[in-house]
Design an enzyme around this catalytic site. Structure first.
Site, PDB file in Angstrom:
ATOM      1  N   GLY A 236       4.588  -1.338   1.592  1.00 40.16           N
ATOM      2  CA  GLY A 236       3.579  -2.382   1.752  1.00 40.16           C
ATOM      3  C   GLY A 236       2.892  -2.660   0.426  1.00 40.16           C
ATOM      4  N   GLY A 237       1.619  -3.026   0.532  1.00 44.07           N
ATOM      5  CA  GLY A 237       0.860  -3.350  -0.669  1.00 44.07           C
ATOM      6  C   GLY A 237       0.750  -2.182  -1.629  1.00 44.07           C
TER       7      GLY A 237
ATOM      8  N   GLY B 198      21.302 -19.460 -30.063  1.00 39.96           N
ATOM      9  CA  GLY B 198      19.905 -19.187 -29.725  1.00 39.96           C
ATOM     10  C   GLY B 198      19.640 -17.695 -29.668  1.00 39.96           C
ATOM     11  N   ALA B 199      20.659 -16.947 -29.294  1.00 39.43           N
ATOM     12  CA  ALA B 199      20.483 -15.496 -29.190  1.00 39.43           C
ATOM     13  C   ALA B 199      20.206 -14.888 -30.559  1.00 39.43           C
ATOM     14  CB  ALA B 199      21.713 -14.869 -28.545  1.00 39.43           C
TER      15      ALA B 199
HETATM   16  C1  HXC Z   1      -2.753   7.065   8.501  1.00 45.41           C
HETATM   17  C2  HXC Z   1      -0.681   8.019   8.393  1.00 45.41           C
HETATM   18  C3  HXC Z   1      -0.167   6.857   7.769  1.00 45.41           C
HETATM   19  C4  HXC Z   1      -1.059   5.783   7.514  1.00 45.41           C
HETATM   20  C5  HXC Z   1       1.428   8.266   7.973  1.00 45.41           C
HETATM   21  N1  HXC Z   1       0.360   8.858   8.504  1.00 45.41           N
HETATM   22  N2  HXC Z   1       1.143   7.041   7.521  1.00 45.41           N
HETATM   23  N3  HXC Z   1      -1.962   8.109   8.749  1.00 45.41           N
HETATM   24  N4  HXC Z   1      -2.352   5.938   7.898  1.00 45.41           N
HETATM   25  N5  HXC Z   1      -0.647   4.681   6.899  1.00 45.41           N
HETATM   26  C6  HXC Z   1       0.271  10.182   9.063  1.00 45.41           C
HETATM   27  C7  HXC Z   1       1.040  10.327  10.350  1.00 45.41           C
HETATM   28  O1  HXC Z   1       0.232   9.961  11.438  1.00 45.41           O
HETATM   29  C8  HXC Z   1       1.342  11.813  10.345  1.00 45.41           C
HETATM   30  O2  HXC Z   1       0.213  12.502  10.756  1.00 45.41           O
HETATM   31  C9  HXC Z   1       1.540  12.126   8.894  1.00 45.41           C
HETATM   32  O3  HXC Z   1       0.908  11.079   8.177  1.00 45.41           O
HETATM   33  C10 HXC Z   1       2.989  12.162   8.483  1.00 45.41           C
HETATM   34  O4  HXC Z   1       3.632  11.007   8.959  1.00 45.41           O
HETATM   35  P1  HXC Z   1       5.011  11.060   9.717  1.00 45.41           P
HETATM   36  O5  HXC Z   1       5.228   9.723  10.304  1.00 45.41           O
HETATM   37  O6  HXC Z   1       5.096  12.244  10.603  1.00 45.41           O
HETATM   38  O7  HXC Z   1       5.993  11.324   8.494  1.00 45.41           O
HETATM   39  P2  HXC Z   1       7.428  10.735   8.207  1.00 45.41           P
HETATM   40  O8  HXC Z   1       8.285  10.830   9.427  1.00 45.41           O
HETATM   41  O9  HXC Z   1       7.891  11.384   6.980  1.00 45.41           O
HETATM   42  O10 HXC Z   1       7.204   9.177   7.941  1.00 45.41           O
HETATM   43  C11 HXC Z   1       6.443   8.766   6.861  1.00 45.41           C
HETATM   44  C12 HXC Z   1       6.182   7.250   6.933  1.00 45.41           C
HETATM   45  C13 HXC Z   1       5.555   6.910   8.310  1.00 45.41           C
HETATM   46  C14 HXC Z   1       7.505   6.505   6.795  1.00 45.41           C
HETATM   47  C15 HXC Z   1       5.284   6.891   5.781  1.00 45.41           C
HETATM   48  O11 HXC Z   1       4.484   7.812   8.552  1.00 45.41           O
HETATM   49  C16 HXC Z   1       5.058   5.512   8.375  1.00 45.41           C
HETATM   50  O12 HXC Z   1       5.830   4.588   8.574  1.00 45.41           O
HETATM   51  N6  HXC Z   1       3.757   5.353   8.225  1.00 45.41           N
HETATM   52  C17 HXC Z   1       3.113   4.065   8.344  1.00 45.41           C
HETATM   53  C18 HXC Z   1       3.394   3.256   7.150  1.00 45.41           C
HETATM   54  C19 HXC Z   1       2.634   1.960   7.167  1.00 45.41           C
HETATM   55  O13 HXC Z   1       2.916   1.069   7.970  1.00 45.41           O
HETATM   56  N7  HXC Z   1       1.589   1.892   6.343  1.00 45.41           N
HETATM   57  C20 HXC Z   1       0.774   0.746   6.244  1.00 45.41           C
HETATM   58  C21 HXC Z   1       1.546  -0.199   5.333  1.00 45.41           C
HETATM   59  S1  HXC Z   1       0.635  -1.642   5.026  1.00 45.41           S
HETATM   60  P3  HXC Z   1       0.276  13.924  11.454  1.00 45.41           P
HETATM   61  O14 HXC Z   1      -1.119  14.215  11.825  1.00 45.41           O
HETATM   62  O15 HXC Z   1       1.199  13.785  12.625  1.00 45.41           O
HETATM   63  O16 HXC Z   1       0.812  14.864  10.434  1.00 45.41           O
HETATM   64  C22 HXC Z   1      -0.163  -1.280   3.665  1.00 45.41           C
HETATM   65  C23 HXC Z   1      -1.027  -2.383   3.259  1.00 45.41           C
HETATM   66  C24 HXC Z   1      -1.602  -2.125   1.912  1.00 45.41           C
HETATM   67  O17 HXC Z   1      -0.054  -0.276   3.099  1.00 45.41           O
HETATM   68  C25 HXC Z   1      -2.046  -3.432   1.353  1.00 45.41           C
HETATM   69  C26 HXC Z   1      -2.642  -3.325   0.022  1.00 45.41           C
HETATM   70  C27 HXC Z   1      -2.816  -4.660  -0.580  1.00 45.41           C
END
Ligand code: HXC
Length: 510
Positions: A169-170, A404-405
């Site tokens: 994401g971001g 040009g290069a």
């Molecule tokens: C809060 C999060 C989290 C998040 C993961 N966790 N991502 N908590 N916010 N964004 C937590 C999980 O709940 C879990 O907690 C622990 O971290 C590990 O995650 P798992 O899913 O068990 O690990 P894994 O299987 O390795 O997968 C990792 C992952 C997945 C691929 C990153 O967790 C995931 O898809 N997370 C969400 C990603 C996402 O959509 N992020 C937002 C993107 S938008 P526990 O307690 O069970 O250990 C964004 C916008 C930013 O970022 C914009 C800026 C301009």
């Protein structure tokens, strides 16, 4: 008092344990080090000064008020790499998946602000699930605070990102604004939208690895500079890179004395370029035989391979090397290679690193894909980068410098300080065959006449002396003495000062 000390130690211990042993074990099971272990490898032993170990998030939604871990998913502070100051942050995937909360972002911003005040680089070790989902817009605000600082720090202090887990994401945009991005193979990935979203929107089926793994970004997109086998190798290579860089834009890079004599001749270079102008040779051989101790830190080695870029030292000082690679696409300039070299030249210019350019370029790559892709604008990036660059610029034309290069590749006209050519250099508008086919079109059905015209054209233009007669080339040198002549030039250019006219900023063709 005793109570407070005990409380302090408890908090420290809790922070050190991050998300707990189970999650630490899971991190290790994936072949990854924890945030703290990574800092131990990256920094000189015992030099890490941690800040904000007691920071906690302020979120009260979704039961988060009872779920606080000191440090809030990122370890921040400063330390030394080979005795030189560096600010660092290392995201802790064991704490809420390293997700970025408002407090987490504030910690990163704090060390960035301090790094700017004292003039020292920032290294970010990224391992994060992105925005802290429970916090919503507070987290987005946190990201933007980091982005703003990335932009302000650009060209002032070196910024380096190491991607050691997810970056989605971001979250990808802070690394994208830093000077270098490195990745760890098989355990890191970067994408703006993940495989699920891609499937929904474009119906493409793709794995996370294919979409944004280390291989993808070092070979296809060019987003990342290098990929390493594992965390330890990645961090040790980062230490190596750090040694080439200055701390900020007002300091020079560190000198490293070498036993390699600056006047060392290399006779083998006299036969490096094949007699047949259409035959390729490896430009990397020239680089390795020219720089101190044959030590070349190549960047983006697997992307746009028709252009070589990287750091080396000559006479002990850091130099940036840019070189056409005749082994790939005859070393021509295309979209990817122009962008690759342009960004590198701009980094060198921002941080007072002299640029050495080795030229063997038959021209820009022709074709619809290049034109439709905007080679005009992208090629202009490299032209612009060299033209605005005020650091010492030394150019060696080893063979072809066509069209040009020729102009683009750090020519005299773009304020090249020292421009050398090897005796067999061909500096012309184009190759003899193409030129004759255009200007003697009436002879196109007479191969004998055409061959004679071609020989005449070659004789007249395929040499360094026409450019030499105009002072576009400062000297024609023996290939064997390339190192000696560059080292001497660097000494002469040590105190070079050139200023561009005042302006808010230029408008590079983006
Ligand atoms: C809060 C999060 C989290 C998040 C993961 N966790 N991502 N908590 N916010 N964004 C937590 C999980 O709940 C879990 O907690 C622990 O971290 C590990 O995650 P798992 O899913 O068990 O690990 P894994 O299987 O390795 O997968 C990792 C992952 C997945 C691929 C990153 O967790 C995931 O898809 N997370 C969400 C990603 C996402 O959509 N992020 C937002 C993107 S938008 P526990 O307690 O069970 O250990 C964004 C916008 C930013 O970022 C914009 C800026 C301009």
């Amino acid at each position: 008092m005793q109570d407070i000390i005990q409380q302090l130690e408890q908090k420290r211990a809790a922070a050190r344990m991050g998300g707990g042993q189970k999650r630490i074990d899971a991190q290790h099971a994936k072949g990854k080090l924890t945030a703290r272990e990574r800092l131990e490898v990256l920094l000189d032993e015992g030099t890490f000064e941690e800040w904000d170990m007691f920071v906690e998030h302020r979120c009260t939604d979704f039961g988060m008020q009872d779920n606080k871990i000191p440090g809030d998913g990122v370890v921040t502070g400063y330390g030394m790499i080979n005795g030189r100051l560096v600010f660092v942050y290392s995201q802790d995937f064991t704490v809420f998946g390293g997700a970025l909360s408002e407090s987490h972002a504030e910690k990163i911003c704090k060390i960035m602000d301090q790094a700017m005040k004292v003039g020292a680089p920032v290294i970010g070790l990224n391992d994060s699930g992105g925005a802290r989902i429970q916090e919503g817009v507070a987290s987005l605000g946190g990201y933007a605070e980091v982005f703003q600082r990335n932009a302000m720090a650009s060209g002032v202090i070196p910024q380096i990102s190491m991607i050691m887990g997810p970056s989605a994401g971001g979250a990808v945009y802070s690394p994208a604004m830093t000077d270098f991005i490195f990745m760890v193979k098989d355990s890191s990935y970067m994408f703006v939208t993940g495989p699920e979203v891609v499937k929904t929107v474009t119906h493409e089926e793709v794995t996370a690895e294919e979409l944004g793994g280390a291989l993808t970004h070092t070979t296809k997109s060019g987003v990342a500079d290098m990929a390493f086998e594992n965390d330890v190798e990645a961090l040790l290579m980062l230490r190596r890179l750090y040694n080439y860089l200055p701390l900020n834009n007002r300091e020079k890079s560190p000198m490293r004395a070498s036993g390699d004599p600056t006047d060392r001749l290399d006779q083998s270079l006299n036969t490096l370029v094949p007699l047949n102008a259409n035959q390729a040779y490896d430009m990397k051989e020239l680089i390795l035989k020219t720089v101190d101790d044959g030590d070349f830190f190549e960047l983006q080695p697997d992307y746009a391979k028709n252009m070589l870029i990287g750091f080396a030292r000559m006479a002990g000082q850091t130099v940036g090397i840019v070189a056409n690679q005749p082994l790939v696409l005859a070393g021509c300039l295309d979209i990817k290679s122009s962008i690759k070299a342009a960004r590198f030249v701009r980094f060198c210019d921002a941080f007072s690193i002299p640029v050495i350019t080795f030229v063997d370029v038959p021209g820009f790559m022709p074709g619809t894909s290049q034109e439709y892709g905007g080679i005009i604008k992208h090629g202009a990036k490299l032209l612009y980068a060299y033209a605005e660059c005020t650091v010492p610029k030394i150019t060696v034309i080893t063979r072809k410098a066509y069209g040009g290069a020729y102009d683009v590749m750090a020519s005299k006209h773009l304020r090249g300080d020292v421009n050398f050519a090897w005796p067999n250099a061909e500096i012309a508008v184009m190759g003899a065959k193409g030129a004759v086919e255009i200007i003697f079109r009436e002879d196109k059905n007479d191969p004998v006449k055409l061959a004679a015209r071609e020989a005449e054209y070659k004789d007249r233009f395929a040499n360094p002396f026409v450019a030499g007669a105009r002072g576009f080339i400062d000297d024609v040198i023996q290939p064997s003495e390339t190192r000696k002549r560059i080292c001497r030039s660097l000494v002469m250019l040590k105190d070079k000062k050139v200023e561009n006219p005042w302006r808010k900023h230029g408008n590079i063709p983006l």
